[in-house]
Design a protein around this motif. Structure first.
Motif, PDB file in Angstrom:
ATOM      1  N   VAL A 185     116.056  63.690  96.333  1.00 18.15           N
ATOM      2  CA  VAL A 185     116.558  62.734  95.349  1.00 18.15           C
ATOM      3  C   VAL A 185     116.024  61.334  95.646  1.00 18.15           C
ATOM      4  O   VAL A 185     115.999  60.901  96.807  1.00 18.15           O
ATOM      5  N   GLY A 186     115.610  60.645  94.601  1.00 22.54           N
ATOM      6  CA  GLY A 186     115.126  59.287  94.751  1.00 22.54           C
ATOM      7  C   GLY A 186     115.714  58.365  93.692  1.00 22.54           C
ATOM      8  O   GLY A 186     116.073  58.808  92.599  1.00 22.54           O
ATOM      9  N   ILE A 187     115.834  57.088  94.040  1.00 24.55           N
ATOM     10  CA  ILE A 187     116.357  56.077  93.125  1.00 24.55           C
ATOM     11  C   ILE A 187     115.249  55.084  92.800  1.00 24.55           C
ATOM     12  O   ILE A 187     114.567  54.585  93.702  1.00 24.55           O
ATOM     13  N   ILE A 188     115.073  54.820  91.521  1.00 27.81           N
ATOM     14  CA  ILE A 188     114.082  53.839  91.079  1.00 27.81           C
ATOM     15  C   ILE A 188     114.784  52.535  90.747  1.00 27.81           C
ATOM     16  O   ILE A 188     115.663  52.491  89.878  1.00 27.81           O
ATOM     17  N   ALA A 189     114.409  51.456  91.443  1.00 30.63           N
ATOM     18  CA  ALA A 189     115.001  50.133  91.207  1.00 30.63           C
ATOM     19  C   ALA A 189     113.889  49.091  91.152  1.00 30.63           C
ATOM     20  O   ALA A 189     114.003  48.008  91.733  1.00 30.63           O
ATOM     21  N   VAL A 190     112.818  49.421  90.450  1.00 37.19           N
ATOM     22  CA  VAL A 190     111.655  48.548  90.355  1.00 37.19           C
ATOM     23  C   VAL A 190     111.629  47.870  88.988  1.00 37.19           C
ATOM     24  O   VAL A 190     112.365  48.267  88.076  1.00 37.19           O
ATOM     25  N   PRO A 191     110.776  46.850  88.808  1.00 38.17           N
ATOM     26  CA  PRO A 191     110.623  46.258  87.476  1.00 38.17           C
ATOM     27  C   PRO A 191     110.174  47.308  86.457  1.00 38.17           C
ATOM     28  O   PRO A 191     109.534  48.305  86.809  1.00 38.17           O
ATOM     29  N   ASP A 192     110.495  47.055  85.193  1.00 37.96           N
ATOM     30  CA  ASP A 192     110.194  48.024  84.141  1.00 37.96           C
ATOM     31  C   ASP A 192     108.722  48.423  84.116  1.00 37.96           C
ATOM     32  O   ASP A 192     108.386  49.592  83.888  1.00 37.96           O
TER      33      ASP A 192
ATOM     34  N   ALA B  38     106.653  48.861  86.406  1.00 39.91           N
ATOM     35  CA  ALA B  38     106.229  49.752  87.485  1.00 39.91           C
ATOM     36  C   ALA B  38     106.968  51.084  87.487  1.00 39.91           C
ATOM     37  O   ALA B  38     106.650  51.973  88.273  1.00 39.91           O
ATOM     38  N   ALA B  39     107.962  51.241  86.602  1.00 39.25           N
ATOM     39  CA  ALA B  39     108.832  52.412  86.652  1.00 39.25           C
ATOM     40  C   ALA B  39     108.087  53.725  86.439  1.00 39.25           C
ATOM     41  O   ALA B  39     108.304  54.697  87.173  1.00 39.25           O
ATOM     42  N   SER B  40     107.221  53.783  85.448  1.00 39.18           N
ATOM     43  CA  SER B  40     106.510  55.028  85.152  1.00 39.18           C
ATOM     44  C   SER B  40     105.600  55.446  86.297  1.00 39.18           C
ATOM     45  O   SER B  40     105.518  56.632  86.643  1.00 39.18           O
ATOM     46  N   GLN B  41     104.937  54.473  86.900  1.00 40.83           N
ATOM     47  CA  GLN B  41     104.048  54.778  88.024  1.00 40.83           C
ATOM     48  C   GLN B  41     104.844  55.302  89.221  1.00 40.83           C
ATOM     49  O   GLN B  41     104.446  56.278  89.868  1.00 40.83           O
ATOM     50  N   VAL B  42     105.975  54.676  89.512  1.00 40.21           N
ATOM     51  CA  VAL B  42     106.820  55.129  90.618  1.00 40.21           C
ATOM     52  C   VAL B  42     107.385  56.508  90.322  1.00 40.21           C
ATOM     53  O   VAL B  42     107.455  57.377  91.195  1.00 40.21           O
TER      54      VAL B  42
ATOM     55  N   ASN C 217     117.267  56.454  87.673  1.00 40.17           N
ATOM     56  CA  ASN C 217     116.405  55.360  87.257  1.00 40.17           C
ATOM     57  C   ASN C 217     117.211  54.166  86.766  1.00 40.17           C
ATOM     58  O   ASN C 217     117.945  54.254  85.785  1.00 40.17           O
ATOM     59  N   PHE C 218     117.073  53.024  87.462  1.00 41.28           N
ATOM     60  CA  PHE C 218     117.759  51.801  87.068  1.00 41.28           C
ATOM     61  C   PHE C 218     116.871  50.866  86.257  1.00 41.28           C
ATOM     62  O   PHE C 218     117.333  49.818  85.801  1.00 41.28           O
ATOM     63  N   ALA C 219     115.600  51.201  86.093  1.00 43.60           N
ATOM     64  CA  ALA C 219     114.725  50.376  85.265  1.00 43.60           C
ATOM     65  C   ALA C 219     115.085  50.582  83.797  1.00 43.60           C
ATOM     66  O   ALA C 219     115.554  51.652  83.405  1.00 43.60           O
ATOM     67  N   ALA C 220     114.872  49.557  82.990  1.00 47.64           N
ATOM     68  CA  ALA C 220     115.209  49.632  81.565  1.00 47.64           C
ATOM     69  C   ALA C 220     114.103  50.331  80.789  1.00 47.64           C
ATOM     70  O   ALA C 220     113.671  49.884  79.723  1.00 47.64           O
ATOM     71  N   VAL C 221     113.656  51.450  81.323  1.00 49.39           N
ATOM     72  CA  VAL C 221     112.628  52.277  80.701  1.00 49.39           C
ATOM     73  C   VAL C 221     113.128  53.706  80.714  1.00 49.39           C
ATOM     74  O   VAL C 221     113.587  54.206  81.742  1.00 49.39           O
ATOM     75  N   GLU C 222     113.076  54.368  79.568  1.00 49.83           N
ATOM     76  CA  GLU C 222     113.541  55.752  79.483  1.00 49.83           C
ATOM     77  C   GLU C 222     112.496  56.674  80.093  1.00 49.83           C
ATOM     78  O   GLU C 222     111.381  56.803  79.581  1.00 49.83           O
ATOM     79  N   LEU C 223     112.854  57.308  81.194  1.00 46.58           N
ATOM     80  CA  LEU C 223     111.957  58.233  81.865  1.00 46.58           C
ATOM     81  C   LEU C 223     112.415  59.662  81.600  1.00 46.58           C
ATOM     82  O   LEU C 223     113.604  59.954  81.625  1.00 46.58           O
ATOM     83  N   LYS C 224     111.456  60.544  81.354  1.00 40.32           N
ATOM     84  CA  LYS C 224     111.779  61.933  81.067  1.00 40.32           C
ATOM     85  C   LYS C 224     110.830  62.858  81.810  1.00 40.32           C
ATOM     86  O   LYS C 224     109.656  62.536  81.995  1.00 40.32           O
ATOM     87  N   CYS C 225     111.373  64.002  82.218  1.00 37.28           N
ATOM     88  CA  CYS C 225     110.530  65.055  82.773  1.00 37.28           C
ATOM     89  C   CYS C 225     110.078  65.930  81.622  1.00 37.28           C
ATOM     90  O   CYS C 225     110.906  66.479  80.890  1.00 37.28           O
ATOM     91  N   ALA C 226     108.772  66.051  81.498  1.00 37.45           N
ATOM     92  CA  ALA C 226     108.243  66.883  80.416  1.00 37.45           C
ATOM     93  C   ALA C 226     108.660  68.327  80.610  1.00 37.45           C
ATOM     94  O   ALA C 226     109.005  69.039  79.679  1.00 37.45           O
ATOM     95  N   GLY C 227     108.639  68.777  81.862  1.00 38.95           N
ATOM     96  CA  GLY C 227     109.096  70.130  82.172  1.00 38.95           C
ATOM     97  C   GLY C 227     108.007  71.163  82.005  1.00 38.95           C
ATOM     98  O   GLY C 227     107.465  71.359  80.929  1.00 38.95           O
ATOM     99  N   GLY C 228     107.657  71.792  83.103  1.00 35.85           N
ATOM    100  CA  GLY C 228     106.751  72.921  83.018  1.00 35.85           C
ATOM    101  C   GLY C 228     105.295  72.632  83.300  1.00 35.85           C
ATOM    102  O   GLY C 228     104.522  73.563  83.512  1.00 35.85           O
TER     103      GLY C 228
END
Length: 218
Positions: free
Chosen positions: A142-149, A151-155, A169-180
């Protein structure tokens, strides 16, 4: 288990810890229901569906129930977490004492800024490029993202490729796992926490209440 059930089980677990600290040995469904705002019948149904021991008259043994909940929720496994982004939010999370009480251990922080790197502190902060090696060596899931928006996708991509399975994810960017696919496996789980949106939603609920329209708790 669905998200709502997991949340209730987690709340039960916290209440049980507090009751045990008070020296109590047994608890009843109405006690737990009142504490988290649900009916005693739902408490009994939750426990019955998971084959957790207890009965309406005798209640539940706190130690036994806590042990079973730990197994169901995975608390008997390593609850090691890393944080990427050691600014104000990341640092506050690393200092959050409640994690320790819940059996969660922040193993390390990671940051791209050299001025934030310090591996001599109680919770060491390493350069970002050391993350994949650390995750592998310490079996971090498990990891927590607390970076600027920006940099969120790269992290996020770095975490997933390193083997992280769950991300908060605490960045104001919606991150999703594509899955598969190879870059984002199906068993990856992401929870996005947009603090700004949560506050906006709170004001919206408040305005509805004050206007007499009314609203439901969320």
């Amino acid at each position: 288990m669905n998200k709502e059930l997991i949340l209730r089980l987690t709340k039960y677990k916290r209440i049980l810890s507090k009751l045990k600290a008070l020296g109590l040995e047994r608890v009843f469904s109405n006690n737990l229901g009142d504490a988290i705002g649900v009916s005693p019948a739902l408490v009994r149904k939750d426990f019955s569906n998971l084959n957790l021991p207890g009965n309406k008259r005798g209640g539940y043994n706190i130690d036994e129930l806590t042990e079973r909940l730990d197994r169901v929720l995975g608390y008997d496994e390593n609850q090691n977490v890393i944080i990427v982004g050691c600014g104000r939010i990341g640092t506050a999370l690393m200092r959050f004492d409640e994690f320790h009480h819940e059996g969660i251990r922040i193993k390390a922080g990671f940051d791209a800024s050299p001025e934030n790197v310090d591996n001599t502190t109680e919770i060491p902060v390493y350069p970002l490029e050391k993350l994949p090696e650390f995750v592998k060596e310490n079996d971090i899931r498990v990891g927590i993202i607390a970076v600027p928006d920006s940099a969120a996708s790269q992290v996020f991509d770095l975490m997933v490729s390193a083997g992280i399975k769950g991300i908060l994810n605490f960045a104001a960017v919606e991150l999703k796992c594509a899955g598969g696919d190879k870059d984002c496996p199906a068993n990856c789980t992401v929870h996005n926490v947009n603090i700004g949106l949560e506050i906006e939603h709170l004001f919206y609920q408040l305005n509805l209440t004050e206007s007499g329209i009314g609203c439901e708790d969320t």
